[in-house]
Design an enzyme around this catalytic site. Structure first.
Site, PDB file in Angstrom:
ATOM      1  N   GLN A 109      28.317 -14.778 -36.928  1.00 17.10           N
ATOM      2  CA  GLN A 109      27.095 -14.040 -37.269  1.00 17.10           C
ATOM      3  C   GLN A 109      26.709 -14.238 -38.736  1.00 17.10           C
ATOM      4  OE1 GLN A 109      26.097 -11.722 -34.481  1.00 17.10           O
ATOM      5  NE2 GLN A 109      24.107 -11.983 -35.436  1.00 17.10           N
ATOM      6  N   LYS A 124      29.860  -7.275 -36.457  1.00 16.44           N
ATOM      7  CA  LYS A 124      29.920  -7.205 -34.989  1.00 16.44           C
ATOM      8  C   LYS A 124      30.796  -6.019 -34.628  1.00 16.44           C
ATOM      9  CE  LYS A 124      28.435  -9.434 -31.336  1.00 16.44           C
ATOM     10  NZ  LYS A 124      27.209 -10.229 -31.116  1.00 16.44           N
ATOM     11  N   GLY A 163      22.405  -4.749 -29.669  1.00 22.48           N
ATOM     12  CA  GLY A 163      23.083  -4.920 -28.378  1.00 22.48           C
ATOM     13  C   GLY A 163      23.820  -6.250 -28.286  1.00 22.48           C
ATOM     14  N   ASP A 164      24.588  -6.399 -27.260  1.00 23.34           N
ATOM     15  CA  ASP A 164      25.257  -7.657 -26.907  1.00 23.34           C
ATOM     16  C   ASP A 164      25.706  -7.473 -25.450  1.00 23.34           C
ATOM     17  OD1 ASP A 164      26.388 -10.303 -28.125  1.00 23.34           O
ATOM     18  OD2 ASP A 164      28.128  -9.480 -27.124  1.00 23.34           O
ATOM     19  N   THR A 207      16.064 -13.571 -27.783  1.00 23.82           N
ATOM     20  CA  THR A 207      17.163 -14.550 -27.797  1.00 23.82           C
ATOM     21  C   THR A 207      16.860 -15.676 -26.811  1.00 23.82           C
ATOM     22  OG1 THR A 207      18.664 -12.757 -28.339  1.00 23.82           O
ATOM     23  CG2 THR A 207      19.662 -14.830 -27.677  1.00 23.82           C
ATOM     24  N   ASN A 238      20.510 -10.447 -20.333  1.00 19.08           N
ATOM     25  CA  ASN A 238      19.336 -10.500 -21.204  1.00 19.08           C
ATOM     26  C   ASN A 238      18.981 -11.932 -21.625  1.00 19.08           C
ATOM     27  OD1 ASN A 238      18.611 -10.553 -24.380  1.00 19.08           O
ATOM     28  ND2 ASN A 238      17.454  -8.971 -23.325  1.00 19.08           N
ATOM     29  N   SER A 382      15.542  -8.923 -34.550  1.00 18.72           N
ATOM     30  CA  SER A 382      16.119  -7.660 -35.027  1.00 18.72           C
ATOM     31  C   SER A 382      15.781  -7.465 -36.500  1.00 18.72           C
ATOM     32  CB  SER A 382      17.647  -7.672 -34.869  1.00 18.72           C
ATOM     33  OG  SER A 382      18.014  -7.320 -33.572  1.00 18.72           O
TER      34      SER A 382
END
Ligand code: NDP
Length: 450
Positions: A109, A124, A163-164, A207, A238, A382
């Site tokens: 990230q 994360k 989110g993830d 994404t 997603n 984001s």
């Protein structure tokens, strides 16, 4: 220190963390030519410092299930690097979550966020909680208990989670509600919020859309396009859903989707109507993907996680988009893709391709995009949500989409330029790692030894 010496030091300091070591190894290999040019970076031990989280918070989450039984899980937040902005990165709720998995994701990230050009550091978090099979009430209770601890460590200028896997709109809502209650404050503490309470248009799609914008840039760099191309997509969450949607928009044909039980092969290809069925199946009814095959009379192939290769990647196609989870595409799968003359593999998931598989793809001339570049559209949007929250504004769908398109083009071009400058033209993995690393390294250098 040599590459091997640095890696063996990281291994020694992080025993039993294979995913984290895998991520560090890939970046280190890519940035060695930068370290060779910059003795100043070496003297400041910048790479080594980046492998050490600035802070790792590890906590117990206790909650009551619908039967009134006590349940407990592990919660984590890895605040990895804040050199260029507040910690930013998703929360994952999945039984496979460990410190190693979250450290690999937080490490990736750092560079991904740097590539977006927006001021965001790397972080994360998550839990080994499994939302599958839980009632809405249980998910809400878990989210409230999780935020009960996390709220002490975050705020909108320090750390902004998103989110993830296992954390979608429903979970973000419950987490946001809990934070607001605890702090008595309405602020942009999480991204991926609902429209109407601080969310950004296009964040849900970002994404998957961004991945396909990136892939279209790769095709165009080779005087080609996704129009008319047959595409493999894995996952059905997603990222997969909106990758499928954008491929349809651009005139491509998607013939696969999957979940942890197996994959569907729909030779006729997804349509918007079939995609709407998939979204409802996975997001609302939370069912298994076989139902899609039953409804549209196509093939379902059960896949066991322990199989040595995934038959999804042996389906004949032009392009492949792994959008499920880490290490889902191995050397055998890569050989199948090469055999079928696949032109492009772009990662929607984080680290879905094993190092051996990446080498096979690159050595055989398959265009390969690493997730930290090709799936950066989610975190970039984001970042745009954070900006709108700070400004108290809501941008239109068209404005956000145009910014996303532009950011993905910049990441594409920046990665290619860095690869060329360091003697590896066309290598998106090396280019993305170098460009992301340089930005963070220069910021750390300027900020002194802290
Ligand atoms: P979701 O939870 O929405 O969907 C995950 C999908 O992957 C589901 O179809 C799930 O199947 C499948 N899956 C998960 N674990 C496994 C497994 N071990 N084996 C096979 N299938 C599996 O997650 P997202 O779509 O948000 O995330 C997917 C990937 O994309 C992750 O790697 C994530 O880190 C990455 N990513 C996500 C971003 C985002 O904005 N959401 C941003 C950047 C990267 P099932 O339904 O059976 O669980």
């Amino acid at each position: 220190m040599t590459q091997e010496e640095i890696l063996s030091l990281v291994k020694k300091r992080n025993p039993n963390e294979p995913e984290f070591i895998q991520a560090v190894d890939e970046v280190l290999m890519s940035v060695m030519p930068v370290l060779d040019r910059h003795s100043d970076f070496r003297n400041l031990k910048l790479f080594e410092r980046m492998t050490e989280p600035e802070r790792l918070i590890y906590f117990r989450v206790t909650w009551l299930d619908d039967k009134g039984q006590v349940q407990y899980n592990r919660g984590y937040r890895v605040q990895m690097n804040s050199a260029i902005g507040p910690y930013k990165g998703g929360l994952r709720f999945h039984p496979s979550v460990t410190a190693s998995v979250l450290k690999f994701l937080a490490f990736e990230q750092i560079f991904k966020n740097a590539l977006t050009g927006l001021p965001m550091g790397g972080g994360k978090g998550g839990s080994d909680f499994d939302p599958k099979g839980k009632s809405d009430n249980e998910v809400m209770k878990f989210c409230q208990a999780f935020m009960g601890e996390l709220a002490r460590h975050i705020d909108d200028r320090t750390d902004v989670p998103a989110g993830d896997i296992g954390v979608g709109g429903r979970e973000i809502g419950y987490l946001f509600g809990a934070y607001k209650k605890i702090k008595n404050e309405f602020s942009g503490i999480l991204t991926g919020k609902g429209i109407g309470w601080g969310g950004s248009l296009i964040r849900t799609e970002a994404t998957g859309y961004g991945l396909i914008y990136f892939a279209e840039n790769m095709m165009q760099a080779n005087k080609d396009s996704l129009k008319g191309k047959t595409c493999l997509v894995s996952g059905s969450g997603n990222v997969a859903q909106y990758a499928i949607e954008k491929i349809i928009h651009l005139g491509g044909k998607v013939v696969t989707a999957s979940d942890s039980s197996g994959f569907i092969y729909d030779e006729a290809g997804f349509t918007m109507e079939k995609l709407a069925f998939l979204k409802d199946l996975k997001d609302v009814r939370r069912g298994r993907i076989k139902e899609y095959a039953d409804k549209y009379n196509c093939k379902f192939v059960a896949v066991n996680a322990n199989e040595s290769s995934n038959p999804l990647w042996a389906v004949k196609a032009d392009c492949a988009f792994p959008c499920a989870t880490q290490n889902e595409l191995n050397d055998k799968d890569a050989n199948n893709l090469v055999k079928n003359k696949v032109k492009l593999v772009a990662e929607g998931a984080n680290m879905p391709t094993t190092p051996e598989a990446i080498n096979i793809l690159i050595d055989n001339g398959v265009m390969y995009a690493p997730g930290k570049a090709s799936n950066a559209g989610g975190v970039a949007t984001s970042g745009l949500e954070m900006t709108q929250n700070y400004m108290g504004q809501n941008w239109t769908r068209e404005e956000v989409d145009a910014k996303l398109l532009n950011i993905m083009r910049n990441i594409h071009d920046t990665s290619l330029a860095a690869a060329k400058e360091y003697g590896k033209p066309g290598n998106y993995m090396i280019g993305a790692n170098i460009a992301g690393f340089l930005k963070v390294a220069k910021a750390m250098q300027a900020q002194g030894v802290i």
